[in-house]
Design an enzyme around this catalytic site. Sequence first.
Site, mmCIF file in Angstrom:
data_model
loop_
_atom_site.group_PDB
_atom_site.id
_atom_site.type_symbol
_atom_site.label_atom_id
_atom_site.label_comp_id
_atom_site.label_asym_id
_atom_site.label_seq_id
_atom_site.Cartn_x
_atom_site.Cartn_y
_atom_site.Cartn_z
ATOM 1 N N GLU A 75 100.299 100.949 26.545
ATOM 2 C CA GLU A 75 100.683 101.057 27.944
ATOM 3 C C GLU A 75 101.968 101.865 28.107
ATOM 4 O OE1 GLU A 75 100.853 100.302 32.161
ATOM 5 O OE2 GLU A 75 99.288 100.488 30.646
ATOM 6 N N HIS A 140 93.649 105.255 40.940
ATOM 7 C CA HIS A 140 94.606 105.800 39.977
ATOM 8 C C HIS A 140 93.935 106.858 39.100
ATOM 9 C CE1 HIS A 140 98.316 105.969 37.874
ATOM 10 N NE2 HIS A 140 97.926 105.329 36.795
#
Length: 352
Positions: A75, A140
Amino acid sequence: MMTRPGFRLALFAILLALVVVLLGAYTRLTHAGLGCPDWPGCYGFISVPKTEAQLAHAELHYPDAPVIEHKGRNEMVHRYFAGGLALAIMMLGVQAWHRRHIAGQPVGLPLALVGVVFAQAAFGMWTVTLKLWPQVVTAHLLGGITTLSLLFLLTVRLSGKFAPMPQIEPRLRRLAAVGLGLVALQIALGGWVSSNYAAMACIDLPTCQGQWWPDADFANGFHLTQHIGPNYLGGKLDSEARTAIHLTHRIGALLVTISLLALAWQLNRAGLKGLAGLLVLALGVQVSLGISNVLFHLPLDVAVAHNAGGAALMLTMTLINYRVRPVFVVARRHAPSIWQHAHVLLHLGPHR
């Protein structure tokens, strides 16, 4: 034509954008979207907690989100690269504004990219804070593809390599526009499949679950106003809803294939054999990757490559639509001042 100032930065940005898109896909496919439960840091730090003090802090403040190092790392690497891309795009915007008085200098496009990257940052934050809500995750993804496509368009314009083409039939332009829209819609469907964990709802081809039309719940599969939360990791929909999503993506793939093959045929007839060949290649690779995902049960490398293939197909369609765009001709001998004014405002000709 020589390249314009900013070309190298734009080229660097588009390569960085491609990396960001692939890292986003890798993060999603390794179920690391919540590897860091906060934003923009990770458990309150600029990197994944490692020391005993940092781990104790994470456990105290995020008791329901235990630290899993490799997920947090995936991430944060994605966020670091996304941050670098944002800086590059802002530099492009600043440069374009300073050069706005130069004839043929794109200004609106770089400034639009700055707006898009700020929106992307917001969607990145909401992806985490809304716990992978499918609507936000899909948006997104679309934002990432939009950023990549606009950067590609800017790079092409700054390259100065593409002069106006001969008169193109309106039918070809319309077919190219429809193809672009269908590819965008198919990418959105792919994001919806991924965000709802529906990729393995059908594990056979050409049938699904051994049937041509299995039980499918389209109402719940595409319930876009569903409530937020508490957590969508792993998905919340039942089997029939996921089947509906998967089937829709397959139908979309068929429609895209037919449309783009028709476009390639028309491009070839118009003498644009290079564009036609590029389109067929990008389409063939993407269809093959999609089939491989099903037959081999979504291997990580193939799934990431499928995301790259979708991006490549979108860039191909962006290039085709740019090349077959209408060319407005104004006779200079009759109205030179009008021609010059339109040339600057619309960035026509080789400067586009």
